[in-house]
Write an enzyme that holds these catalytic residues in place. Structure first.
Site, mmCIF file in Angstrom:
data_model
loop_
_atom_site.group_PDB
_atom_site.id
_atom_site.type_symbol
_atom_site.label_atom_id
_atom_site.label_comp_id
_atom_site.label_asym_id
_atom_site.label_seq_id
_atom_site.Cartn_x
_atom_site.Cartn_y
_atom_site.Cartn_z
ATOM 1 N N TYR A 49 0.825 -1.218 0.000
ATOM 2 C CA TYR A 49 0.000 0.000 0.000
ATOM 3 C C TYR A 49 0.860 1.268 0.000
ATOM 4 C CZ TYR A 49 -4.553 -2.304 0.712
ATOM 5 O OH TYR A 49 -5.716 -3.026 0.552
ATOM 6 N N THR A 91 -15.624 1.724 -2.066
ATOM 7 C CA THR A 91 -14.674 1.541 -0.964
ATOM 8 C C THR A 91 -15.379 1.567 0.389
ATOM 9 O OG1 THR A 91 -13.052 2.710 -2.321
ATOM 10 C CG2 THR A 91 -12.517 2.448 0.020
ATOM 11 N N GLU A 126 0.722 -5.755 -8.871
ATOM 12 C CA GLU A 126 0.221 -6.398 -7.650
ATOM 13 C C GLU A 126 0.275 -7.922 -7.769
ATOM 14 O OE1 GLU A 126 -3.629 -4.682 -6.851
ATOM 15 O OE2 GLU A 126 -2.760 -2.736 -6.343
HETATM 16 P P1 GDP Z 1 -10.098 0.716 -2.899
HETATM 17 O O1 GDP Z 1 -9.310 0.702 -4.180
HETATM 18 O O2 GDP Z 1 -11.598 0.740 -3.122
HETATM 19 O O3 GDP Z 1 -9.696 -0.407 -1.953
HETATM 20 O O4 GDP Z 1 -9.794 2.091 -2.155
HETATM 21 P P2 GDP Z 1 -8.465 3.003 -2.022
HETATM 22 O O5 GDP Z 1 -7.387 2.538 -2.953
HETATM 23 O O6 GDP Z 1 -8.906 4.408 -2.068
HETATM 24 O O7 GDP Z 1 -7.992 2.728 -0.524
HETATM 25 C C1 GDP Z 1 -7.284 1.542 -0.183
HETATM 26 C C2 GDP Z 1 -7.815 1.007 1.116
HETATM 27 O O8 GDP Z 1 -7.502 1.933 2.163
HETATM 28 C C3 GDP Z 1 -9.336 0.874 1.201
HETATM 29 O O9 GDP Z 1 -9.821 -0.338 0.664
HETATM 30 C C4 GDP Z 1 -9.580 0.933 2.688
HETATM 31 O O10 GDP Z 1 -9.343 -0.336 3.284
HETATM 32 C C5 GDP Z 1 -8.518 1.904 3.153
HETATM 33 N N1 GDP Z 1 -9.066 3.255 3.298
HETATM 34 C C6 GDP Z 1 -9.422 4.134 2.325
HETATM 35 N N2 GDP Z 1 -9.902 5.275 2.835
HETATM 36 C C7 GDP Z 1 -9.861 5.118 4.202
HETATM 37 C C8 GDP Z 1 -10.197 5.954 5.295
HETATM 38 O O11 GDP Z 1 -10.657 7.088 5.135
HETATM 39 N N3 GDP Z 1 -9.983 5.434 6.553
HETATM 40 C C9 GDP Z 1 -9.474 4.185 6.747
HETATM 41 N N4 GDP Z 1 -9.283 3.743 8.000
HETATM 42 N N5 GDP Z 1 -9.137 3.374 5.738
HETATM 43 C C10 GDP Z 1 -9.329 3.819 4.477
#
Ligand code: GDP
Length: 137
Positions: A49, A91, A126
């Protein structure tokens, strides 16, 4: 045919719904080309990440992703990257469309059941992060 990476996150693994989530993929035109259950270290999760390293939730994200085992998979199918994202839902499970994996199995924006690559380029990176070529069949 495209390949994409899926992760069943620790919340869904601990809820014992691996099979139910895999069924969503298999019932919707995606094939499991590789699959394994692993425990991520903090170093693994941080590297996976790393694009989010500067985000305020990065620490929580690493902590959550290392809180228990995960299942990593390579999914293969037509437009697999977009198909997987559509099956996953938004998400934040509160915003996820009814019938998506996150609407049905996730509790919160961090414990949101699944990860899926967001582009073909990221999918290739990935997949290589978790699998050797000989493990993808
Ligand atoms: P995804 O591609 O839908 O998984 O979303 P993103 O790439 O934006 O974010 C990666 C991961 O980070 C997400 O699946 C969540 O597990 C986590 N995440 C994203 N936004 C937040 C947030 O505002 N708070 C927290 N605690 N985790 C978040």
């Amino acid at each position: 045919m495209e390949k994409t990476l899926s992760i069943i996150k620790p919340d869904a693994v601990s809820k014992n719904v691996i099979g139910k989530i895999v069924d969503r993929f298999e019932s919707n035109g995606l094939r499991i080309a590789a699959m394994k259950k692993i425990q991520l270290s903090a170093a693994d999760a941080g590297k996976f990440y790393e694009v989010h390293a500067q985000r305020p939730f990065f620490g929580e994200l690493v902590e959550f992703m290392t809180s228990g085992p995960v299942v990593v998979m390579v999914l293969e199918g037509k437009d697999a990257v977009a198909a997987n994202r559509a099956l996953m839902g938004a998400t934040d499970p509160k915003e996820a469309e009814a019938g998506t994996i996150r609407a049905d199995f996730a509790q919160s924006i961090d414990a949101n059941a699944v990860h899926g690559s967001d582009s073909l380029e990221n999918a290739q990176k990935e997949i290589a992060f978790f699998f050797a070529q000989k493990e993808i069949l």
